[in-house]
Every structure is written in C-alpha cells, then in structure tokens.
Design a protein around this motif. Structure first.
Motif, PDB file in Angstrom:
ATOM      1  N   ALA A   1       0.825  -1.211   0.000  1.00 33.69           N
ATOM      2  CA  ALA A   1       0.000   0.000   0.000  1.00 33.69           C
ATOM      3  C   ALA A   1       0.862   1.265   0.000  1.00 33.69           C
ATOM      4  O   ALA A   1       0.440   2.314  -0.483  1.00 33.69           O
ATOM      5  N   LYS A   2       2.088   1.142   0.524  1.00 27.02           N
ATOM      6  CA  LYS A   2       3.017   2.277   0.538  1.00 27.02           C
ATOM      7  C   LYS A   2       3.844   2.350  -0.748  1.00 27.02           C
ATOM      8  O   LYS A   2       4.704   3.213  -0.882  1.00 27.02           O
ATOM      9  N   GLY A   3       3.599   1.401  -1.675  1.00 24.25           N
ATOM     10  CA  GLY A   3       4.279   1.437  -2.959  1.00 24.25           C
ATOM     11  C   GLY A   3       5.526   0.578  -3.065  1.00 24.25           C
ATOM     12  O   GLY A   3       6.236   0.647  -4.065  1.00 24.25           O
ATOM     13  N   PHE A   4       5.796  -0.243  -2.055  1.00 22.02           N
ATOM     14  CA  PHE A   4       6.978  -1.102  -2.088  1.00 22.02           C
ATOM     15  C   PHE A   4       6.684  -2.399  -2.833  1.00 22.02           C
ATOM     16  O   PHE A   4       5.555  -2.882  -2.839  1.00 22.02           O
ATOM     17  N   ILE A   5       7.703  -2.962  -3.440  1.00 22.62           N
ATOM     18  CA  ILE A   5       7.599  -4.271  -4.073  1.00 22.62           C
ATOM     19  C   ILE A   5       7.746  -5.310  -2.964  1.00 22.62           C
ATOM     20  O   ILE A   5       8.605  -5.176  -2.088  1.00 22.62           O
ATOM     21  N   ILE A   6       6.912  -6.338  -3.003  1.00 19.55           N
ATOM     22  CA  ILE A   6       6.934  -7.352  -1.947  1.00 19.55           C
ATOM     23  C   ILE A   6       7.293  -8.718  -2.516  1.00 19.55           C
ATOM     24  O   ILE A   6       7.192  -8.950  -3.717  1.00 19.55           O
ATOM     25  N   VAL A   7       7.706  -9.622  -1.640  1.00 20.46           N
ATOM     26  CA  VAL A   7       8.007 -11.007  -1.991  1.00 20.46           C
ATOM     27  C   VAL A   7       7.119 -11.887  -1.124  1.00 20.46           C
ATOM     28  O   VAL A   7       7.172 -11.794   0.114  1.00 20.46           O
ATOM     29  N   ALA A   8       6.294 -12.716  -1.746  1.00 28.91           N
ATOM     30  CA  ALA A   8       5.365 -13.564  -1.000  1.00 28.91           C
ATOM     31  C   ALA A   8       6.123 -14.504  -0.055  1.00 28.91           C
ATOM     32  O   ALA A   8       7.147 -15.072  -0.408  1.00 28.91           O
ATOM     33  N   GLY A   9       5.616 -14.633   1.166  1.00 29.70           N
ATOM     34  CA  GLY A   9       6.207 -15.542   2.150  1.00 29.70           C
ATOM     35  C   GLY A   9       7.412 -14.975   2.873  1.00 29.70           C
ATOM     36  O   GLY A   9       7.970 -15.619   3.757  1.00 29.70           O
ATOM     37  N   ARG A  10       7.781 -13.756   2.513  1.00 28.38           N
ATOM     38  CA  ARG A  10       8.928 -13.090   3.153  1.00 28.38           C
ATOM     39  C   ARG A  10       8.575 -11.628   3.340  1.00 28.38           C
ATOM     40  O   ARG A  10       7.808 -11.063   2.579  1.00 28.38           O
ATOM     41  N   VAL A  11       9.182 -11.028   4.347  1.00 32.97           N
ATOM     42  CA  VAL A  11       8.960  -9.608   4.582  1.00 32.97           C
ATOM     43  C   VAL A  11      10.303  -8.987   4.973  1.00 32.97           C
ATOM     44  O   VAL A  11      11.199  -9.678   5.475  1.00 32.97           O
ATOM     45  N   SER A  12      10.428  -7.714   4.720  1.00 27.12           N
ATOM     46  CA  SER A  12      11.646  -7.003   5.093  1.00 27.12           C
ATOM     47  C   SER A  12      11.932  -7.200   6.579  1.00 27.12           C
ATOM     48  O   SER A  12      11.069  -6.967   7.429  1.00 27.12           O
ATOM     49  N   ARG A  13      13.132  -7.655   6.882  1.00 27.41           N
ATOM     50  CA  ARG A  13      13.517  -7.881   8.284  1.00 27.41           C
ATOM     51  C   ARG A  13      13.449  -6.566   9.061  1.00 27.41           C
ATOM     52  O   ARG A  13      12.970  -6.512  10.188  1.00 27.41           O
ATOM     53  N   LYS A  14      13.893  -5.486   8.447  1.00 33.51           N
ATOM     54  CA  LYS A  14      13.886  -4.179   9.100  1.00 33.51           C
ATOM     55  C   LYS A  14      12.456  -3.752   9.444  1.00 33.51           C
ATOM     56  O   LYS A  14      12.187  -3.298  10.549  1.00 33.51           O
ATOM     57  N   PHE A  15      11.537  -3.926   8.486  1.00 32.24           N
ATOM     58  CA  PHE A  15      10.139  -3.547   8.713  1.00 32.24           C
ATOM     59  C   PHE A  15       9.531  -4.421   9.805  1.00 32.24           C
ATOM     60  O   PHE A  15       8.821  -3.914  10.682  1.00 32.24           O
ATOM     61  N   PHE A  16       9.796  -5.709   9.773  1.00 31.47           N
ATOM     62  CA  PHE A  16       9.306  -6.618  10.807  1.00 31.47           C
ATOM     63  C   PHE A  16       9.785  -6.166  12.186  1.00 31.47           C
ATOM     64  O   PHE A  16       9.002  -6.086  13.135  1.00 31.47           O
ATOM     65  N   GLU A  17      11.068  -5.860  12.312  1.00 33.79           N
ATOM     66  CA  GLU A  17      11.628  -5.448  13.595  1.00 33.79           C
ATOM     67  C   GLU A  17      11.031  -4.127  14.063  1.00 33.79           C
ATOM     68  O   GLU A  17      10.773  -3.951  15.253  1.00 33.79           O
ATOM     69  N   GLU A  18      10.794  -3.208  13.135  1.00 42.07           N
ATOM     70  CA  GLU A  18      10.160  -1.937  13.503  1.00 42.07           C
ATOM     71  C   GLU A  18       8.758  -2.159  14.045  1.00 42.07           C
ATOM     72  O   GLU A  18       8.365  -1.549  15.038  1.00 42.07           O
ATOM     73  N   LYS A  19       7.981  -3.044  13.401  1.00 40.95           N
ATOM     74  CA  LYS A  19       6.603  -3.280  13.808  1.00 40.95           C
ATOM     75  C   LYS A  19       6.492  -4.067  15.112  1.00 40.95           C
ATOM     76  O   LYS A  19       5.612  -3.809  15.911  1.00 40.95           O
ATOM     77  N   PHE A  20       7.400  -5.016  15.334  1.00 44.34           N
ATOM     78  CA  PHE A  20       7.276  -5.879  16.509  1.00 44.34           C
ATOM     79  C   PHE A  20       8.131  -5.447  17.695  1.00 44.34           C
ATOM     80  O   PHE A  20       7.785  -5.724  18.827  1.00 44.34           O
ATOM     81  N   TYR A  21       9.232  -4.801  17.431  1.00 39.01           N
ATOM     82  CA  TYR A  21      10.136  -4.457  18.523  1.00 39.01           C
ATOM     83  C   TYR A  21      10.329  -2.962  18.685  1.00 39.01           C
ATOM     84  O   TYR A  21      11.014  -2.512  19.580  1.00 39.01           O
ATOM     85  N   GLY A  22       9.770  -2.172  17.760  1.00 35.16           N
ATOM     86  CA  GLY A  22       9.938  -0.725  17.816  1.00 35.16           C
ATOM     87  C   GLY A  22      11.354  -0.284  17.504  1.00 35.16           C
ATOM     88  O   GLY A  22      11.780   0.794  17.901  1.00 35.16           O
ATOM     89  N   VAL A  23      12.084  -1.128  16.791  1.00 34.92           N
ATOM     90  CA  VAL A  23      13.466  -0.841  16.440  1.00 34.92           C
ATOM     91  C   VAL A  23      13.503  -0.129  15.110  1.00 34.92           C
ATOM     92  O   VAL A  23      13.034  -0.648  14.114  1.00 34.92           O
ATOM     93  N   ALA A  24      14.045   1.056  15.086  1.00 36.19           N
ATOM     94  CA  ALA A  24      14.232   1.777  13.817  1.00 36.19           C
ATOM     95  C   ALA A  24      15.714   1.868  13.559  1.00 36.19           C
ATOM     96  O   ALA A  24      16.498   2.170  14.444  1.00 36.19           O
TER      97      ALA A  24
END
Length: 60
Positions: free
Chosen positions: A36-59
């Motif tokens: 939705a933000k315009g990024f290209i995605i890969v099914a079954g995988r997600v950006s590690r950085k984005f995952f960490e930001e969402k779950f751990y609040g790590v930027a």
C-alpha cells in the motif's frame, strides 16, 4: 546464522513462538501494508527491518 534482508514466515513463527499458519498471516499483513506504501513485496517473506520496527519498535 546469517541474517538476510528478508525474514521468512518460518523464522517469524520461531521468533514469536506461533504456528506457521499464523506467521504466514502476519507476513501477508505486513506485505499488504508495504504494498500500500508502494513497495515491491516477496510472498512468504517480509523485510527484516520492517518486521523489527513493527514488533520491537526498532528503527535503524
């Protein structure tokens, strides 16, 4: 273990102590948000950085 750019649903399941099916749901939801933000995605995988930001609040 070497950490790549992406985190797999299997890794998400292990990290969060949840089932693989729930992990795939989480990965799918995160990918929908990125798409939705315009990024290209890969099914079954997600950006590690984005995952960490969402779950751990790590930027980084």
């Amino acid at each position: 273990m070497e950490q790549g750019v992406f985190i797999t649903a299997k890794e998400v399941a292990e990290l969060l102590g949840i089932s693989k099916s729930k992990a795939y749901t989480i990965v799918r939801e995160l990918n929908e948000e990125l798409s939705a933000k315009g990024f290209i995605i890969v099914a079954g995988r997600v950006s590690r950085k984005f995952f960490e930001e969402k779950f751990y609040g790590v930027a980084g």
